[in-house]
Design a protein around this motif. Structure first.
Motif, mmCIF file in Angstrom:
data_model
loop_
_atom_site.group_PDB
_atom_site.id
_atom_site.type_symbol
_atom_site.label_atom_id
_atom_site.label_comp_id
_atom_site.label_asym_id
_atom_site.label_seq_id
_atom_site.Cartn_x
_atom_site.Cartn_y
_atom_site.Cartn_z
ATOM 1 N N ALA A 285 0.831 -1.205 0.000
ATOM 2 C CA ALA A 285 0.000 0.000 0.000
ATOM 3 C C ALA A 285 0.865 1.255 0.000
ATOM 4 C CB ALA A 285 -0.935 -0.009 1.204
ATOM 5 N N LYS A 286 1.886 1.269 0.855
ATOM 6 C CA LYS A 286 2.782 2.430 0.899
ATOM 7 C C LYS A 286 3.646 2.502 -0.353
ATOM 8 C CE LYS A 286 3.009 2.657 5.948
ATOM 9 N NZ LYS A 286 3.875 2.542 7.161
ATOM 10 N N ALA A 287 4.082 1.343 -0.838
ATOM 11 C CA ALA A 287 4.910 1.336 -2.042
ATOM 12 C C ALA A 287 4.145 1.870 -3.239
ATOM 13 C CB ALA A 287 5.402 -0.083 -2.323
ATOM 14 N N ALA A 288 2.886 1.482 -3.376
ATOM 15 C CA ALA A 288 2.089 1.927 -4.519
ATOM 16 C C ALA A 288 1.956 3.448 -4.535
ATOM 17 C CB ALA A 288 0.710 1.265 -4.485
ATOM 18 N N LEU A 289 1.725 4.051 -3.391
ATOM 19 C CA LEU A 289 1.617 5.511 -3.320
ATOM 20 C C LEU A 289 2.932 6.181 -3.709
ATOM 21 C CD1 LEU A 289 -0.414 5.872 0.006
ATOM 22 C CD2 LEU A 289 -1.231 6.392 -2.301
ATOM 23 N N ALA A 290 4.041 5.669 -3.176
ATOM 24 C CA ALA A 290 5.346 6.263 -3.477
ATOM 25 C C ALA A 290 5.720 6.081 -4.938
ATOM 26 C CB ALA A 290 6.414 5.645 -2.575
ATOM 27 N N ILE A 291 5.421 4.916 -5.508
ATOM 28 C CA ILE A 291 5.763 4.645 -6.906
ATOM 29 C C ILE A 291 4.941 5.526 -7.840
ATOM 30 C CG2 ILE A 291 5.647 2.889 -8.717
ATOM 31 C CD1 ILE A 291 6.240 0.857 -6.365
ATOM 32 N N ALA A 292 3.648 5.663 -7.550
ATOM 33 C CA ALA A 292 2.801 6.522 -8.383
ATOM 34 C C ALA A 292 3.290 7.959 -8.353
ATOM 35 C CB ALA A 292 1.350 6.435 -7.916
ATOM 36 N N SER A 293 3.640 8.441 -7.175
ATOM 37 C CA SER A 293 4.208 9.788 -7.082
ATOM 38 C C SER A 293 5.546 9.867 -7.804
ATOM 39 C CB SER A 293 4.390 10.172 -5.610
ATOM 40 O OG SER A 293 5.090 11.391 -5.480
ATOM 41 N N GLY A 294 6.346 8.789 -7.673
ATOM 42 C CA GLY A 294 7.669 8.777 -8.287
ATOM 43 C C GLY A 294 7.644 8.936 -9.792
ATOM 44 N N ILE A 295 6.581 8.446 -10.451
ATOM 45 C CA ILE A 295 6.546 8.536 -11.907
ATOM 46 C C ILE A 295 5.563 9.597 -12.418
ATOM 47 C CG2 ILE A 295 4.912 6.599 -12.043
ATOM 48 C CD1 ILE A 295 7.527 7.750 -14.671
ATOM 49 N N PHE A 296 4.458 9.829 -11.727
ATOM 50 C CA PHE A 296 3.436 10.716 -12.272
ATOM 51 C C PHE A 296 3.516 12.142 -11.748
ATOM 52 C CE2 PHE A 296 1.066 6.502 -12.491
ATOM 53 C CZ PHE A 296 1.444 6.281 -13.809
ATOM 54 N N TYR A 297 4.286 12.377 -10.675
ATOM 55 C CA TYR A 297 4.443 13.750 -10.166
ATOM 56 C C TYR A 297 5.044 14.641 -11.253
ATOM 57 C CZ TYR A 297 5.908 17.663 -7.257
ATOM 58 O OH TYR A 297 6.078 18.922 -6.742
ATOM 59 N N ASN A 298 4.503 15.842 -11.370
ATOM 60 C CA ASN A 298 4.946 16.806 -12.390
ATOM 61 C C ASN A 298 4.831 16.214 -13.803
ATOM 62 O OD1 ASN A 298 5.813 19.519 -12.714
ATOM 63 N ND2 ASN A 298 7.850 18.807 -13.301
ATOM 64 N N THR A 299 3.830 15.343 -13.982
ATOM 65 C CA THR A 299 3.565 14.696 -15.273
ATOM 66 C C THR A 299 4.793 13.931 -15.768
ATOM 67 O OG1 THR A 299 2.219 16.680 -15.681
ATOM 68 C CG2 THR A 299 2.309 15.078 -17.444
ATOM 69 N N GLY A 300 5.564 13.406 -14.835
ATOM 70 C CA GLY A 300 6.752 12.638 -15.208
ATOM 71 C C GLY A 300 7.907 13.476 -15.699
ATOM 72 N N GLN A 301 7.755 14.794 -15.703
ATOM 73 C CA GLN A 301 8.816 15.690 -16.181
ATOM 74 C C GLN A 301 9.750 16.039 -15.020
ATOM 75 O OE1 GLN A 301 6.578 18.331 -19.538
ATOM 76 N NE2 GLN A 301 5.725 18.451 -17.487
ATOM 77 N N ILE A 401 12.483 9.395 -21.158
ATOM 78 C CA ILE A 401 11.241 9.770 -21.842
ATOM 79 C C ILE A 401 10.766 11.141 -21.379
ATOM 80 C CG2 ILE A 401 8.829 9.113 -22.212
ATOM 81 C CD1 ILE A 401 9.702 6.188 -21.795
ATOM 82 N N PHE A 402 10.885 11.428 -20.120
ATOM 83 C CA PHE A 402 10.472 12.690 -19.497
ATOM 84 C C PHE A 402 8.969 12.913 -19.655
ATOM 85 C CE2 PHE A 402 11.911 16.974 -17.976
ATOM 86 C CZ PHE A 402 12.750 16.480 -17.006
ATOM 87 N N GLY A 403 8.221 11.910 -19.264
ATOM 88 C CA GLY A 403 6.772 11.969 -19.295
ATOM 89 C C GLY A 403 6.203 10.906 -18.379
ATOM 90 N N PRO A 404 4.871 10.828 -18.258
ATOM 91 C CA PRO A 404 4.237 9.927 -17.282
ATOM 92 C C PRO A 404 4.145 8.495 -17.789
ATOM 93 C CG PRO A 404 2.556 11.152 -18.457
ATOM 94 C CD PRO A 404 3.885 11.664 -18.974
ATOM 95 N N VAL A 405 5.294 7.866 -18.005
ATOM 96 C CA VAL A 405 5.354 6.524 -18.575
ATOM 97 C C VAL A 405 6.207 5.639 -17.670
ATOM 98 C CG1 VAL A 405 5.951 5.125 -20.587
ATOM 99 C CG2 VAL A 405 5.165 7.489 -20.900
ATOM 100 N N LEU A 406 5.581 4.609 -17.101
ATOM 101 C CA LEU A 406 6.266 3.678 -16.205
ATOM 102 C C LEU A 406 6.558 2.383 -16.952
ATOM 103 C CD1 LEU A 406 7.213 2.947 -13.313
ATOM 104 C CD2 LEU A 406 4.895 2.082 -12.895
ATOM 105 N N CYS A 407 7.817 1.943 -16.921
ATOM 106 C CA CYS A 407 8.248 0.698 -17.576
ATOM 107 C C CYS A 407 8.483 -0.364 -16.503
ATOM 108 C CB CYS A 407 9.527 0.939 -18.372
ATOM 109 S SG CYS A 407 9.336 2.168 -19.689
ATOM 110 N N VAL A 408 7.780 -1.493 -16.624
ATOM 111 C CA VAL A 408 7.768 -2.516 -15.578
ATOM 112 C C VAL A 408 8.531 -3.758 -16.031
ATOM 113 C CG1 VAL A 408 6.326 -3.970 -14.099
ATOM 114 C CG2 VAL A 408 5.514 -1.686 -14.802
ATOM 115 N N THR A 409 9.399 -4.252 -15.139
ATOM 116 C CA THR A 409 10.116 -5.515 -15.335
ATOM 117 C C THR A 409 9.922 -6.363 -14.087
ATOM 118 O OG1 THR A 409 11.782 -4.460 -16.739
ATOM 119 C CG2 THR A 409 12.353 -6.587 -15.762
#
Length: 498
Positions: A285-301, A401-409
């Motif tokens: 739950a905490k990881a999901a919040l941090a990860i979403a902020s990590g990539i989508f904050y400031n539109t990924g820029q 990329i400098f945008g809201p794009v998360l690449c998952v492995t």
């Protein structure tokens, strides 16, 4: 949205945007010598917002001369450290007093949510100025016992490096300007600041507050213009002692080449492709919040954006389901709307670049979990996007990329060591994060990651006292903390025969 229909605008914001804009050189407001202007576009709708002077090498030359005179002669050259500290603190107070207005200007100029600008960028800026104000009176040399048999009194002096050219990006326009000027002013340097051509407005508002605070003429100069003209001229100018640049790695290499003619000091804060590693014992739950902020904050820029997610097979489906839900619930819209959580990208060019990378990732074999398209009928929006099943050789994994794009492995227990190697296997090394409840694992992995800033159970780690910078092609030097003062000072060694 037009300026006239933006009812939520403060009157001071409306007045600033609507007024004619000039550059700030030697304490005066002036146009470009050639009379040219560049247009500033509102990324929320793609419409012209205002225009500013398009300065060139001629304007840079005038600004550098003013900065040189201010550094070597007059009030600033003779000012005590305590007096410099008071000026920095006064500037911080003025920024805080005008924070709502500056946040609105930043939102119009850059597109970011106004609340993020107000309580993130602007608040951080005035606290950083106060932190750096404290260093003014603590920049010291040392007495050194020498090994020579003859009697000597030897000591060092730590002195300001001189005239500093500072070039800042469009993603955190105001905050990056303050990141640059605060330690330079604390050290006693003078400055020529070149904001990004896409987002010059808050730098000009900052110049107004610098004048209001009472800084002497020529100490801070702001020249607006295109990077290939004004920025290149500043980097190459023979009377600039130091250049500080934040931006892309590609442009950073050009800055370095230009600075080589007179071997000026250089600091670079460049690109990133930051990994986020989630082990199977993480608090999801905490990881999901941090990860979403990590990539989508400031539109990924964001140079530190967590663009690469490495997640253990055992918890991958659960975590990705939570991330998809968060991405789909983000409120997209104009930055001035107070309920907006993700604004537009800064320009049409950046929007196209991000969409092209999404298309490329799908062509390379990634699986689209959510997003993947432009959003809205106007402006430069892209949906928050998650690409699953990405691999190390894909360009979307290797390139910024400098945008809201998360690449998952995904990885298994047997692949844990390999995943850490993969996390390091890009040209960049700016930031990284680790999600685990195993304290030993967290510290051991942190020692192996080649990144300048590492978060444990968080991603964005930032504070005025904490050095910030990167490894490899993410840059040279560290900003903030004492290390930022070191960037703007030189050591003189003095030996006195007794």
């Amino acid at each position: 949205m037009t300026l006239d229909s933006a009812q939520q605008l403060l009157e001071s914001t409306r007045k600033f945007i609507s007024a004619p804009h000039k550059m700030f050189i030697n304490g005066d407001w002036v146009g470009a010598i050639n009379g040219d202007f560049l247009e500033v576009i509102n990324p929320a709708n793609g419409n012209p917002l205002t225009r500013v002077p398009a300065g060139t090498s001629e304007d840079i030359a005038v600004a550098v001369k003013a900065a040189r005179i201010a550094f070597e002669q007059g009030e600033w050259a003779d000012m005590t450290p305590a007096s410099r500290s008071k000026l920095l603190w006064k500037l911080a107070d003025l920024i805080e007093a005008n924070a709502d207005e500056i946040a609105q200007i930043e939102s119009l100029d850059n597109g970011k949510p106004v609340n993020d600008a107000r309580w993130g960028d602007i608040a951080f800026s005035y606290e950083l100025l106060r932190y750096m104000a404290g260093w003014c009176t603590k920049i010291c040399g040392q007495t050194i016992p020498l090994s020579a048999a003859a009697p000597f009194h030897a000591y060092t002096l730590r002195t300001p490096v001189g005239v500093c050219g500072q070039i800042v990006p469009w993603n955190f326009s105001f905050m990056m300007a303050v990141w640059k000027i605060a330690p330079a002013l604390a050290a006693g340097c003078t400055i020529v600041l070149k904001p990004a051509e896409q987002t010059p407005l808050t730098a000009l508002r900052l110049a107004e507050l610098i004048a209001e605070a009472g800084f002497p003429r020529g100490v801070v100069n702001v020249v607006t213009g295109y990077g290939e003209h004004a920025g290149a001229a500043l980097a190459a100018h023979p009377d600039v002692d130091k250049i500080a640049f934040t931006g892309s790695t590609e442009v950073g290499k050009k800055i370095l080449t230009a600075a080589g003619d007179n071997l000026k000091k250089v600091s670079l804060e460049l690109g990133g492709k930051s990994p986020m590693i989630v082990f199977k014992d993480a608090d999801l739950a905490k990881a999901a919040l941090a990860i979403a902020s990590g990539i989508f904050y400031n539109t990924g820029q964001t140079c530190t954006a967590g663009t690469r997610l490495y997640v253990h097979d055992a918890i991958a489906d659960e975590l990705l389901a939570a991330l998809v839900q968060q991405a789909q619930q983000l409120k997209i819209g104009p930055g001035l709307s107070t309920d907006t959580q993700m604004g537009p990208l800064v320009s049409k060019e950046q929007q196209q670049r991000v969409c092209d990378y999404i298309t490329l990732g799908l062509q390379e074999g990634a699986t689209l979990l959510t997003g993947g398209k432009c959003w809205g009928k106007e402006g430069f929006y892209v949906e928050p996007t998650i690409l699953d099943n990405t691999t190390i050789n894909m360009r979307v994994v290797q390139e910024e990329i400098f945008g809201p794009v998360l690449c998952v492995t995904r990885f298994s227990d047997e692949q844990e060591n390999d995943i850490i190697s993969q996390a390091n296997a890009t040209p960049y090394g700016l930031a990284a994060s680790i999600f685990t409840q195993d304290v030993s694992r967290a510290h051991l992995v942190a020692k192996r990651l080649k990144a300048g800033t590492i978060g444990i159970n968080t991603h964005h780690v930032i504070d005025p006292a904490l050095p910030f910078g990167g490894f490899k092609q993410s840059g040279w030097g560290r900003e903030m903390g004492w290390e930022a003062i070191e960037l703007y000072t030189e050591i003189r060694s003095v030996g006195v025969a007794l």
